[in-house]
Motif scaffolding. Structure first.
Motif, PDB file in Angstrom:
ATOM      1  N   HIS A  92       0.862  -1.187   0.000  1.00  0.00           N
ATOM      2  CA  HIS A  92       0.000   0.000   0.000  1.00  0.00           C
ATOM      3  C   HIS A  92       0.892   1.229   0.000  1.00  0.00           C
ATOM      4  O   HIS A  92       1.864   1.295   0.758  1.00  0.00           O
ATOM      5  CB  HIS A  92      -0.895   0.003   1.238  1.00  0.00           C
ATOM      6  CG  HIS A  92      -1.829  -1.168   1.281  1.00  0.00           C
ATOM      7  ND1 HIS A  92      -3.137  -1.100   0.860  1.00  0.00           N
ATOM      8  CD2 HIS A  92      -1.612  -2.453   1.649  1.00  0.00           C
ATOM      9  CE1 HIS A  92      -3.694  -2.291   0.983  1.00  0.00           C
ATOM     10  NE2 HIS A  92      -2.803  -3.128   1.462  1.00  0.00           N
ATOM     11  N   VAL A  93       0.549   2.195  -0.848  1.00  0.00           N
ATOM     12  CA  VAL A  93       1.333   3.433  -0.925  1.00  0.00           C
ATOM     13  C   VAL A  93       0.396   4.598  -0.686  1.00  0.00           C
ATOM     14  O   VAL A  93      -0.701   4.666  -1.286  1.00  0.00           O
ATOM     15  CB  VAL A  93       2.019   3.574  -2.301  1.00  0.00           C
ATOM     16  CG1 VAL A  93       2.799   4.882  -2.374  1.00  0.00           C
ATOM     17  CG2 VAL A  93       2.945   2.388  -2.565  1.00  0.00           C
ATOM     18  N   LEU A  94       0.814   5.497   0.191  1.00  0.00           N
ATOM     19  CA  LEU A  94      -0.004   6.666   0.513  1.00  0.00           C
ATOM     20  C   LEU A  94       0.748   7.928   0.124  1.00  0.00           C
ATOM     21  O   LEU A  94       1.935   8.069   0.402  1.00  0.00           O
ATOM     22  CB  LEU A  94      -0.319   6.670   2.007  1.00  0.00           C
ATOM     23  CG  LEU A  94      -1.159   7.853   2.505  1.00  0.00           C
ATOM     24  CD1 LEU A  94      -2.195   7.362   3.509  1.00  0.00           C
ATOM     25  CD2 LEU A  94      -0.298   8.934   3.147  1.00  0.00           C
ATOM     26  N   ASP A  95       0.029   8.828  -0.539  1.00  0.00           N
ATOM     27  CA  ASP A  95       0.629  10.112  -0.937  1.00  0.00           C
ATOM     28  C   ASP A  95      -0.490  11.138  -0.994  1.00  0.00           C
ATOM     29  O   ASP A  95      -1.668  10.802  -1.034  1.00  0.00           O
ATOM     30  CB  ASP A  95       1.316   9.959  -2.298  1.00  0.00           C
ATOM     31  CG  ASP A  95       2.218  11.143  -2.649  1.00  0.00           C
ATOM     32  OD1 ASP A  95       3.432  11.042  -2.412  1.00  0.00           O
ATOM     33  OD2 ASP A  95       1.719  12.162  -3.168  1.00  0.00           O
ATOM     34  N   ARG A  96      -0.105  12.429  -1.002  1.00  0.00           N
ATOM     35  CA  ARG A  96      -1.108  13.495  -1.109  1.00  0.00           C
ATOM     36  C   ARG A  96      -1.681  13.618  -2.513  1.00  0.00           C
ATOM     37  O   ARG A  96      -2.788  14.098  -2.700  1.00  0.00           O
ATOM     38  CB  ARG A  96      -0.465  14.847  -0.755  1.00  0.00           C
ATOM     39  CG  ARG A  96      -0.214  15.055   0.713  1.00  0.00           C
ATOM     40  CD  ARG A  96       0.300  16.457   0.960  1.00  0.00           C
ATOM     41  NE  ARG A  96       1.540  16.698   0.206  1.00  0.00           N
ATOM     42  CZ  ARG A  96       2.369  17.702   0.432  1.00  0.00           C
ATOM     43  NH1 ARG A  96       2.096  18.582   1.372  1.00  0.00           N
ATOM     44  NH2 ARG A  96       3.461  17.847  -0.268  1.00  0.00           N
ATOM     45  N   ALA A  97      -0.879  13.231  -3.534  1.00  0.00           N
ATOM     46  CA  ALA A  97      -1.262  13.511  -4.933  1.00  0.00           C
ATOM     47  C   ALA A  97      -2.507  12.726  -5.335  1.00  0.00           C
ATOM     48  O   ALA A  97      -2.559  11.510  -5.163  1.00  0.00           O
ATOM     49  CB  ALA A  97      -0.107  13.165  -5.862  1.00  0.00           C
ATOM     50  N   GLU A  98      -3.499  13.431  -5.840  1.00  0.00           N
ATOM     51  CA  GLU A  98      -4.696  12.746  -6.354  1.00  0.00           C
ATOM     52  C   GLU A  98      -4.663  12.665  -7.867  1.00  0.00           C
ATOM     53  O   GLU A  98      -5.432  11.924  -8.474  1.00  0.00           O
ATOM     54  CB  GLU A  98      -5.946  13.476  -5.856  1.00  0.00           C
ATOM     55  CG  GLU A  98      -5.969  13.478  -4.330  1.00  0.00           C
ATOM     56  CD  GLU A  98      -7.307  13.846  -3.737  1.00  0.00           C
ATOM     57  OE1 GLU A  98      -8.217  14.203  -4.501  1.00  0.00           O
ATOM     58  OE2 GLU A  98      -7.418  13.785  -2.499  1.00  0.00           O
ATOM     59  N   THR A  99      -3.807  13.461  -8.488  1.00  0.00           N
ATOM     60  CA  THR A  99      -3.655  13.417  -9.947  1.00  0.00           C
ATOM     61  C   THR A  99      -2.168  13.225 -10.252  1.00  0.00           C
ATOM     62  O   THR A  99      -1.376  13.031  -9.339  1.00  0.00           O
ATOM     63  CB  THR A  99      -4.142  14.738 -10.586  1.00  0.00           C
ATOM     64  OG1 THR A  99      -3.385  15.811 -10.000  1.00  0.00           O
ATOM     65  CG2 THR A  99      -5.613  14.972 -10.318  1.00  0.00           C
ATOM     66  N   GLY A 100      -1.842  13.297 -11.551  1.00  0.00           N
ATOM     67  CA  GLY A 100      -0.443  13.105 -11.941  1.00  0.00           C
ATOM     68  C   GLY A 100      -0.126  11.628 -12.069  1.00  0.00           C
ATOM     69  O   GLY A 100      -1.007  10.769 -11.969  1.00  0.00           O
ATOM     70  N   PRO A 101       1.148  11.314 -12.276  1.00  0.00           N
ATOM     71  CA  PRO A 101       1.529   9.924 -12.597  1.00  0.00           C
ATOM     72  C   PRO A 101       1.581   8.955 -11.409  1.00  0.00           C
ATOM     73  O   PRO A 101       1.617   7.747 -11.605  1.00  0.00           O
ATOM     74  CB  PRO A 101       2.930  10.092 -13.210  1.00  0.00           C
ATOM     75  CG  PRO A 101       3.460  11.375 -12.645  1.00  0.00           C
ATOM     76  CD  PRO A 101       2.270  12.254 -12.383  1.00  0.00           C
ATOM     77  N   LYS A 102       1.566   9.482 -10.167  1.00  0.00           N
ATOM     78  CA  LYS A 102       1.839   8.592  -9.032  1.00  0.00           C
ATOM     79  C   LYS A 102       0.810   7.472  -8.849  1.00  0.00           C
ATOM     80  O   LYS A 102       1.186   6.312  -8.664  1.00  0.00           O
ATOM     81  CB  LYS A 102       1.973   9.410  -7.751  1.00  0.00           C
ATOM     82  CG  LYS A 102       3.227  10.266  -7.727  1.00  0.00           C
ATOM     83  CD  LYS A 102       3.288  11.148  -6.478  1.00  0.00           C
ATOM     84  CE  LYS A 102       4.578  11.962  -6.474  1.00  0.00           C
ATOM     85  NZ  LYS A 102       4.617  12.881  -5.301  1.00  0.00           N
ATOM     86  N   PRO A 103      -0.510   7.782  -8.892  1.00  0.00           N
ATOM     87  CA  PRO A 103      -1.473   6.686  -8.667  1.00  0.00           C
ATOM     88  C   PRO A 103      -1.308   5.541  -9.667  1.00  0.00           C
ATOM     89  O   PRO A 103      -1.320   4.363  -9.270  1.00  0.00           O
ATOM     90  CB  PRO A 103      -2.841   7.385  -8.836  1.00  0.00           C
ATOM     91  CG  PRO A 103      -2.567   8.833  -8.520  1.00  0.00           C
ATOM     92  CD  PRO A 103      -1.172   9.088  -9.005  1.00  0.00           C
ATOM     93  N   ASP A 104      -1.104   5.876 -10.951  1.00  0.00           N
ATOM     94  CA  ASP A 104      -0.958   4.818 -11.957  1.00  0.00           C
ATOM     95  C   ASP A 104       0.333   4.028 -11.774  1.00  0.00           C
ATOM     96  O   ASP A 104       0.363   2.812 -12.003  1.00  0.00           O
ATOM     97  CB  ASP A 104      -0.998   5.414 -13.372  1.00  0.00           C
ATOM     98  CG  ASP A 104      -2.417   5.822 -13.777  1.00  0.00           C
ATOM     99  OD1 ASP A 104      -3.378   5.326 -13.135  1.00  0.00           O
ATOM    100  OD2 ASP A 104      -2.559   6.629 -14.718  1.00  0.00           O
ATOM    101  N   LEU A 105       1.397   4.718 -11.382  1.00  0.00           N
ATOM    102  CA  LEU A 105       2.672   4.008 -11.159  1.00  0.00           C
ATOM    103  C   LEU A 105       2.523   3.002 -10.023  1.00  0.00           C
ATOM    104  O   LEU A 105       3.059   1.892 -10.084  1.00  0.00           O
ATOM    105  CB  LEU A 105       3.788   5.010 -10.843  1.00  0.00           C
ATOM    106  CG  LEU A 105       4.352   5.739 -12.062  1.00  0.00           C
ATOM    107  CD1 LEU A 105       5.179   6.950 -11.630  1.00  0.00           C
ATOM    108  CD2 LEU A 105       5.204   4.792 -12.904  1.00  0.00           C
TER     109      LEU A 105
END
Ligand SMILES: [Zn+2]
Ligand SMILES: [Zn+2]
Length: 348
Positions: free
Chosen positions: A201-214
């Motif tokens: 599980h990975v948690l981050d503030r970003a809701e857009t951009g490349p992070k969720p798909d990565l």
């Protein structure tokens, strides 16, 4: 030759010089042609004048600690012309302390170590550099586009190595890993967790951009929002934000016999009101371990090289969100919102 330099402690001193001297033979027998350097928060701090130390007697420091190059000559015969090579960042302190004496410069006890591009040694952001065989890591040729990710990968390879050593203190069958922060360190920590078979599980503030798909492309689950509201009990937490409230939540989130590895460096100076007694109670009654981890020694660099070669190369390539030619170096050192890893390209 070209080199990207700063005068440590002086803001706005970032320069591209084109008459930097060729690397001195004393730097090492292996002569390397630079392909790229990766840029991270440490570089930004140095450029802002908040960090960094020039070599003795010099006012300028060549930047670049996340290296990738191609061997031009190696009289030792360990590597061969054309081989991909990365230089290890930290060198042991000269005393040396007990840890540096056995090659554990990542655990240096006296702080007198030196680091390429950061502390007392010229960095790798120059057309050619030299390296001693013991500080040179050869890479699988498949890693040519992404090999500058080896340095941040070495940091997480060390973190995982120490997590496993701590886990070995008792019977331990961990299944769930939580990574806080989806920057390069967090994403690479998640990659190494998936390679170990964890549910990640990975948690981050970003809701857009490349992070969720990565994150999803790793087969892991992406979360936003507070750590405390996550509906999971991690056996391992790798904290990569350094954000004080996330750090505290991460320490409280680990399950019984859980291990929390802190890798983010906080700036400090922002006290939080929190219940230290409750945290202590949790840690004691659940046999939890919280530990800090930084840097990497030779063994971790070699583990990282293996981990990168095993990874999906297109996923690694997607971590590199900008490749900037050296001539446009100032853009490379100016962060933008969607950057994951920015790379200075010496081949253009
Ligand atoms: Zn870095
Ligand atoms: Zn030392």
């Amino acid at each position: 030759m070209r080199a990207v330099t700063v005068n440590p402690g002086v803001r706005d001193s970032l320069r591209l010089v084109d008459d930097y001297p060729e690397p001195h033979a004393e730097e090492g027998a292996i002569l390397v042609e630079a392909l790229a350097v990766g840029i991270c928060g440490t570089d930004h701090e140095i450029v802002e004048g908040a960090y960094g130390e020039a070599p003795p007697g010099a006012s300028a420091l060549v930047l670049g600690h996340e290296s990738l190059g191609r061997v031009l000559e190696d009289p030792s015969g360990i590597l061969h012309p054309g081989d991909l090579v990365v230089g290890i960042v930290r060198h042991p302190d000269p005393v040396p302390c007990a840890n540096c004496a056995v090659g554990e410069w990542d655990m240096c006890r006296n702080g007198e170590y030196t680091e390429h591009g950061i502390k007392g040694l010229p960095g790798f952001a120059r057309d050619r550099w030299r390296v001693q065989p013991r500080f040179a890591v050869g890479l699988d040729p498949v890693l040519a586009p992404v090999g500058m990710l080896l340095e941040p990968t070495s940091v997480v390879a060390k973190a995982w190595d120490h997590i496993e050593r701590i886990g070995a203190r008792a019977e331990w069958q961990p299944q769930t890993a939580l990574v806080t922060g989806a920057g390069p360190i967090g994403l690479l920590a998640a990659l190494l967790a998936t390679q170990r078979g964890f549910a990640v599980h990975v948690l981050d503030r970003a809701e857009t951009g490349p992070k969720p798909d990565l994150v999803r492309a790793l087969g892991a689950t992406y979360h936003t929002g507070p750590v405390s509201e996550l509906d999971l009990v991690p056996d391992v937490v790798v904290e990569c934000t350094g954000a004080p409230s996330v750090v505290l939540d991460a320490m409280c989130k680990a399950g019984p016999t859980g291990i929390v590895c802190l890798t983010g460096v906080s700036s400090g100076g922002r006290p939080l009101d929190f219940d230290a007694g409750a945290l202590n109670r949790e840690l004691v009654l659940e046999n939890n371990v919280v530990f800090g981890s930084v840097n990497a020694n030779r063994r971790h660099w070699d583990l990282a090289a293996t981990a990168l070669a095993r990874a999906d190369q297109s996923w690694l390539d997607a971590l590199i969100t900008r490749r900037v030619p050296v001539a446009e170096y100032a853009q490379a050192y100016t962060p933008t919102g969607d950057d994951i890893k920015v790379v200075l390209d010496f081949t253009r």
